[in-house]
Write an enzyme that holds these catalytic residues in place. Structure first.
Site, PDB file in Angstrom:
ATOM      1  N   ARG A  87     -19.975  -0.362   2.187  1.00 37.75           N
ATOM      2  CA  ARG A  87     -18.514  -0.258   2.011  1.00 37.75           C
ATOM      3  C   ARG A  87     -18.130   1.219   2.120  1.00 37.75           C
ATOM      4  O   ARG A  87     -18.752   2.066   1.479  1.00 37.75           O
ATOM      5  CB  ARG A  87     -18.064  -0.826   0.644  1.00 37.75           C
ATOM      6  CG  ARG A  87     -18.203  -2.347   0.547  1.00 37.75           C
ATOM      7  CD  ARG A  87     -17.505  -2.900  -0.680  1.00 37.75           C
ATOM      8  NE  ARG A  87     -16.075  -3.049  -0.468  1.00 37.75           N
ATOM      9  CZ  ARG A  87     -15.222  -3.406  -1.441  1.00 37.75           C
ATOM     10  NH1 ARG A  87     -15.654  -3.623  -2.667  1.00 37.75           N
ATOM     11  NH2 ARG A  87     -13.937  -3.554  -1.177  1.00 37.75           N
ATOM     12  N   GLN A 207      -8.510 -10.044  -7.580  1.00 38.62           N
ATOM     13  CA  GLN A 207      -9.305  -9.457  -8.671  1.00 38.62           C
ATOM     14  C   GLN A 207      -8.530  -9.443  -9.987  1.00 38.62           C
ATOM     15  O   GLN A 207      -9.125  -9.489 -11.060  1.00 38.62           O
ATOM     16  CB  GLN A 207      -9.715  -8.020  -8.319  1.00 38.62           C
ATOM     17  CG  GLN A 207     -10.741  -7.891  -7.216  1.00 38.62           C
ATOM     18  CD  GLN A 207     -10.092  -7.700  -5.861  1.00 38.62           C
ATOM     19  OE1 GLN A 207      -8.995  -8.200  -5.614  1.00 38.62           O
ATOM     20  NE2 GLN A 207     -10.755  -6.999  -4.975  1.00 38.62           N
ATOM     21  N   ASP A 248     -10.569   4.482  -5.922  1.00 36.06           N
ATOM     22  CA  ASP A 248     -11.837   4.396  -5.176  1.00 36.06           C
ATOM     23  C   ASP A 248     -12.219   5.741  -4.594  1.00 36.06           C
ATOM     24  O   ASP A 248     -13.395   6.025  -4.377  1.00 36.06           O
ATOM     25  CB  ASP A 248     -11.741   3.339  -4.083  1.00 36.06           C
ATOM     26  CG  ASP A 248     -11.764   1.962  -4.715  1.00 36.06           C
ATOM     27  OD1 ASP A 248     -10.698   1.504  -5.167  1.00 36.06           O
ATOM     28  OD2 ASP A 248     -12.859   1.375  -4.798  1.00 36.06           O
TER      29      ASP A 248
HETATM   30  O1  MRU Z   1     -12.396  -4.114  -3.458  1.00 34.26           O
HETATM   31  P1  MRU Z   1     -12.728  -3.812  -4.895  1.00 34.26           P
HETATM   32  O2  MRU Z   1     -12.523  -4.961  -5.801  1.00 34.26           O
HETATM   33  O3  MRU Z   1     -14.103  -3.188  -5.015  1.00 34.26           O
HETATM   34  O4  MRU Z   1     -11.672  -2.697  -5.279  1.00 34.26           O
HETATM   35  C1  MRU Z   1     -11.700  -2.189  -6.571  1.00 34.26           C
HETATM   36  C2  MRU Z   1     -10.590  -1.268  -6.851  1.00 34.26           C
HETATM   37  O5  MRU Z   1      -9.768  -0.969  -6.012  1.00 34.26           O
HETATM   38  C3  MRU Z   1     -10.560  -0.648  -8.194  1.00 34.26           C
HETATM   39  O6  MRU Z   1      -9.257  -0.408  -8.590  1.00 34.26           O
HETATM   40  C4  MRU Z   1     -11.329   0.670  -8.137  1.00 34.26           C
HETATM   41  O7  MRU Z   1     -12.610   0.476  -7.640  1.00 34.26           O
HETATM   42  C5  MRU Z   1     -11.412   1.320  -9.448  1.00 34.26           C
HETATM   43  S1  MRU Z   1     -12.352   0.318 -10.532  1.00 34.26           S
HETATM   44  C6  MRU Z   1     -12.931   1.167 -11.783  1.00 34.26           C
END
Ligand code: MRU
Length: 361
Positions: A87, A207, A248
């Site tokens: 990713r 999520q 992220d």
């Molecule tokens: O695609 P994901 O579910 O991995 O994305 C997660 C997010 O965007 C969260 O907000 C981010 O990783 C911060 S989590 C501590």
């Protein structure tokens, strides 16, 4: 229970694709399995995938048949490339991998605590395996500690009686344990503040509706799920005091890449004078990038958008096309403050962020 943990020479993780229906733990034995688990979002959330990738390298260390330190490092480099490709947006992934590679490489950031027989090239492969796993474990342990610290810093921003909009999932599931933005909400709740959370369902992978709602239920924190397009309504109606989300990757100027939909939420909050807080460990800050336009944005399978069903029926017509960027970038002007484990960073972010980022030498 931790979201990712090492047990009996394997990596165990909560299968986040199954929640909230069932809480299942999967066991991974190779770094390729870990890369796949990150890609298919068995594990997700920036700090959680960083820790998982670090343990993935520990698995690669055990898989290696190398007889010399140099051959071993070459095997780990190859595994690191596979893991990094899983990713692209969350910088924690590359950050954690680099940390493990550094401790097993010829120039470790601190003298290894193993009995040495000479230079790096003389180290036994078994010694290096021990170092790789120890560093992965350290990354996981530090993550829990830094979440607790973010929780304490960020809870000071929450007042008794606040209603908060939260986007995506940033709780214990997104990290090793506790949580970033949701960890702040948890800490405020534990301090006795009454908090109500409006949970963005967070299309397309949901999520929020699946994971954040499940977590808030465990913690006894009152919440209601809203669809993402309702946020503006509640903000304009004056029913929301704060907006919290994670990150992220944060560029040097404070632009924040986070789950798709964050930008629209921050715009609506800003237009209604509601403070916007991003909560993230300094491992999510990438000072090498000038601004958010340089952050790579993952585009996922359109079927995540098209596959949604309503009352058992697929919504989109057969043959429909879709786009699926997984993240967007919220410009720094919309961010009130960034909460890190080292304290609360306020604008100007290009000046203040570096003061909070303490990297190993
Ligand atoms: O695609 P994901 O579910 O991995 O994305 C997660 C997010 O965007 C969260 O907000 C981010 O990783 C911060 S989590 C501590």
């Amino acid at each position: 229970m931790r979201t990712v943990f090492w047990e009996s020479d394997t990596l165990k993780m909560v299968d986040q694709r199954r929640l909230p229906g069932s809480l299942e733990i999967v066991t991974l034995r190779t770094h390729v399995e870990v890369a796949e688990a990150i890609r298919d979002m068995t594990v997700r959330g920036a700090p959680a995938i960083g820790a998982a990738a670090a343990f993935g390298l520990a698995l690669a260390a055990n898989e290696s048949k190398a007889q010399s330190a140099a051959a071993f490092l070459s095997d780990l480099d190859t595994a690191a490339r596979t893991l990094k490709a899983s990713r692209p947006t969350a910088v924690n992934l590359a950050w954690a991998i680099e940390r493990v590679l550094r401790v097993v490489g010829p120039n470790p950031p601190f003298p290894p605590s193993l009995p040495g027989k000479g230079g790096w090239g003389d180290r036994s492969v078994d010694d290096l395996r021990v170092l790789a796993l120890a560093e992965a474990q350290r990354i996981a342990d530090e993550d829990v500690e830094s979440n607790k610290r973010m929780g304490r810093h960020g809870a000071a921003l929450i007042d008794d009686g606040d209603t908060i909009i939260h986007h995506c999932n940033t709780g214990a599931l997104a990290v090793v344990d506790w949580g970033t933005a949701l960890g702040v909400v948890r800490t405020a709740h534990e301090q006795g503040k009454r908090v109500h959370v409006l949970v963005d369902e967070t299309r397309p992978r949901l999520q929020g509706a699946r994971l954040t709602a499940w977590e808030l239920q465990q913690y006894g924190i009152p919440y209601e799920i809203i669809s993402d397009n309702m946020a503006g309504y509640f903000l304009r109606a004056g029913q929301v005091q704060k907006v919290f989300f994670g990150a992220d990757r944060i560029a040097a100027n404070g632009d924040v890449a986070n789950k798709i939909g964050t930008y629209m939420l921050a715009l609506a909050a800003h237009d209604n004078n509601v403070p916007v807080y991003s909560v993230a460990p300094t491992s999510s800050i990438d000072l090498s990038l000038r601004d958010g336009s340089q952050i790579p944005i993952e585009e996922r399978d359109p079927d995540e958008v098209l596959g949604l069903q309503f009352h058992g029926e697929r919504i989109a017509p057969q043959g429909a096309k879709a786009r699926n960027p997984a993240f967007d970038v919220t410009p720094n002007r919309l961010i009130t403050a960034i909460v890190t484990e080292n304290g609360i960073v306020r604008p100007p972010f290009d000046v203040n962020l570096p003061k909070f980022v303490i990297r190993n030498p």
